[in-house]
Design a protein around this motif. Sequence first.
Motif, PDB file in Angstrom:
ATOM      1  N   VAL A  84       0.856  -1.183   0.000  1.00  0.00           N
ATOM      2  CA  VAL A  84       0.000   0.000   0.000  1.00  0.00           C
ATOM      3  C   VAL A  84       0.890   1.230   0.000  1.00  0.00           C
ATOM      4  O   VAL A  84       1.756   1.389   0.862  1.00  0.00           O
ATOM      5  CB  VAL A  84      -0.938   0.012   1.213  1.00  0.00           C
ATOM      6  N   ILE A  85       0.686   2.100  -0.988  1.00  0.00           N
ATOM      7  CA  ILE A  85       1.501   3.314  -1.133  1.00  0.00           C
ATOM      8  C   ILE A  85       0.588   4.522  -1.066  1.00  0.00           C
ATOM      9  O   ILE A  85      -0.437   4.593  -1.758  1.00  0.00           O
ATOM     10  CB  ILE A  85       2.277   3.313  -2.469  1.00  0.00           C
ATOM     11  N   SER A  86       0.947   5.482  -0.227  1.00  0.00           N
ATOM     12  CA  SER A  86       0.177   6.719  -0.094  1.00  0.00           C
ATOM     13  C   SER A  86       1.019   7.887  -0.591  1.00  0.00           C
ATOM     14  O   SER A  86       2.173   8.055  -0.178  1.00  0.00           O
ATOM     15  CB  SER A  86      -0.211   6.944   1.376  1.00  0.00           C
ATOM     16  N   TYR A  87       0.437   8.661  -1.482  1.00  0.00           N
ATOM     17  CA  TYR A  87       1.121   9.835  -2.035  1.00  0.00           C
ATOM     18  C   TYR A  87       0.345  11.082  -1.655  1.00  0.00           C
ATOM     19  O   TYR A  87      -0.870  11.158  -1.862  1.00  0.00           O
ATOM     20  CB  TYR A  87       1.228   9.735  -3.559  1.00  0.00           C
ATOM     21  N   GLU A  88       1.024  12.079  -1.108  1.00  0.00           N
ATOM     22  CA  GLU A  88       0.353  13.306  -0.667  1.00  0.00           C
ATOM     23  C   GLU A  88       0.425  14.400  -1.727  1.00  0.00           C
ATOM     24  O   GLU A  88       1.513  14.784  -2.164  1.00  0.00           O
ATOM     25  CB  GLU A  88       0.978  13.828   0.623  1.00  0.00           C
ATOM     26  N   ILE A  89      -0.737  14.889  -2.129  1.00  0.00           N
ATOM     27  CA  ILE A  89      -0.821  16.051  -3.011  1.00  0.00           C
ATOM     28  C   ILE A  89      -0.633  17.315  -2.158  1.00  0.00           C
ATOM     29  O   ILE A  89      -1.347  17.524  -1.181  1.00  0.00           O
ATOM     30  CB  ILE A  89      -2.182  16.122  -3.725  1.00  0.00           C
ATOM     31  N   THR A  90       0.341  18.127  -2.524  1.00  0.00           N
ATOM     32  CA  THR A  90       0.634  19.353  -1.777  1.00  0.00           C
ATOM     33  C   THR A  90       0.374  20.567  -2.675  1.00  0.00           C
ATOM     34  O   THR A  90       0.128  20.421  -3.881  1.00  0.00           O
ATOM     35  CB  THR A  90       2.102  19.361  -1.318  1.00  0.00           C
ATOM     36  N   PRO A  91       0.456  21.784  -2.115  1.00  0.00           N
ATOM     37  CA  PRO A  91       0.261  22.974  -2.959  1.00  0.00           C
ATOM     38  C   PRO A  91       1.268  23.073  -4.096  1.00  0.00           C
ATOM     39  O   PRO A  91       1.020  23.786  -5.083  1.00  0.00           O
ATOM     40  CB  PRO A  91       0.440  24.124  -1.962  1.00  0.00           C
ATOM     41  N   GLY A  92       2.391  22.357  -3.991  1.00  0.00           N
ATOM     42  CA  GLY A  92       3.392  22.399  -5.060  1.00  0.00           C
ATOM     43  C   GLY A  92       3.077  21.524  -6.255  1.00  0.00           C
ATOM     44  O   GLY A  92       3.746  21.612  -7.289  1.00  0.00           O
ATOM     45  N   ASN A  93       2.060  20.660  -6.131  1.00  0.00           N
ATOM     46  CA  ASN A  93       1.690  19.777  -7.241  1.00  0.00           C
ATOM     47  C   ASN A  93       0.848  20.517  -8.272  1.00  0.00           C
ATOM     48  O   ASN A  93      -0.073  21.261  -7.915  1.00  0.00           O
ATOM     49  CB  ASN A  93       0.902  18.572  -6.744  1.00  0.00           C
ATOM     50  N   SER A  94       1.159  20.288  -9.535  1.00  0.00           N
ATOM     51  CA  SER A  94       0.360  20.846 -10.623  1.00  0.00           C
ATOM     52  C   SER A  94       0.549  19.948 -11.834  1.00  0.00           C
ATOM     53  O   SER A  94       1.403  19.055 -11.839  1.00  0.00           O
ATOM     54  CB  SER A  94       0.803  22.272 -10.952  1.00  0.00           C
ATOM     55  N   ARG A  95      -0.224  20.191 -12.867  1.00  0.00           N
ATOM     56  CA  ARG A  95      -0.082  19.388 -14.090  1.00  0.00           C
ATOM     57  C   ARG A  95       1.299  19.554 -14.714  1.00  0.00           C
ATOM     58  O   ARG A  95       1.828  18.635 -15.340  1.00  0.00           O
ATOM     59  CB  ARG A  95      -1.144  19.777 -15.105  1.00  0.00           C
ATOM     60  N   SER A  96       1.886  20.731 -14.552  1.00  0.00           N
ATOM     61  CA  SER A  96       3.214  20.975 -15.129  1.00  0.00           C
ATOM     62  C   SER A  96       4.345  20.576 -14.194  1.00  0.00           C
ATOM     63  O   SER A  96       5.507  20.524 -14.596  1.00  0.00           O
ATOM     64  CB  SER A  96       3.369  22.452 -15.507  1.00  0.00           C
ATOM     65  N   ASN A  97       4.020  20.280 -12.947  1.00  0.00           N
ATOM     66  CA  ASN A  97       5.022  19.837 -11.975  1.00  0.00           C
ATOM     67  C   ASN A  97       4.359  18.813 -11.059  1.00  0.00           C
ATOM     68  O   ASN A  97       3.816  19.142 -10.016  1.00  0.00           O
ATOM     69  CB  ASN A  97       5.557  21.015 -11.163  1.00  0.00           C
ATOM     70  N   MET A  98       4.442  17.549 -11.467  1.00  0.00           N
ATOM     71  CA  MET A  98       3.735  16.482 -10.779  1.00  0.00           C
ATOM     72  C   MET A  98       4.463  15.977  -9.529  1.00  0.00           C
ATOM     73  O   MET A  98       3.920  15.178  -8.775  1.00  0.00           O
ATOM     74  CB  MET A  98       3.490  15.324 -11.745  1.00  0.00           C
TER      75      MET A  98
END
Length: 219
Positions: free
Chosen positions: A127-141
């Motif tokens: 099981v892998i959990s990945y956190e979406i942060t304010p730094g995530n975007s379509r141009s910087n995944m």
Amino acid sequence: MNRVIRAVAVIGAGLMAVSANAAIITNGSFELGTDPGVFSTENVGSTAITGWTVGGFGVDYIGSYWQASDGVRSIDLSALSSGSLSQTIATVAGTTYTVTFDVSGNPDGGLGNKVLVSSISGSLPNVISYEITPGNSRSNMNWLTYSYDFTAFSNTSVLTFASAEFSPFGPAIDNVSIVTSGGGGGATVPEPSVWAMLLIGFGAVGFAARARKGHQVNA
């Protein structure tokens, strides 16, 4: 002749080492398959992504929609809800392998964790959990690399990636590879190209032996 034999032995050992660690995944970066354009939704049973079979509620095959980790294509493991992607791979029973892949998440769903499950037939799921942060975007995944080991129980194993997100905004994967681990036992059969190189080497040994024999007869 002895020098030729030693050279072939060294080359053969090197080629075998390379072969033993060669990737056995087909299309691990998802670059082969029906052109998804910006992205395409692939439903259960689809084989549009070369080497892979879609399950669950389908996946989104990502083209130019966001930044890939490797190449220009990647996968969102949730189409409208949780989907999966599987591939049957050749393995050697008793050999330990390392699965490595890059993980991100669909940033359109806002901040928070995206959870996926990766499993090999006969082994416990990971099981892998990945956190979406304010730094995530379509141009910087902000892709991150994960890996785990498994020991094969037969000559084929099924590798599966599945979303645990019941929404259209799933975990993303790219750049999947499998190599033999240093902790594994057993041998890996050389690739055809490796056999060809070895045969060329053995042919050189045979030629040298015949030449030496002819020299002794004529002496």
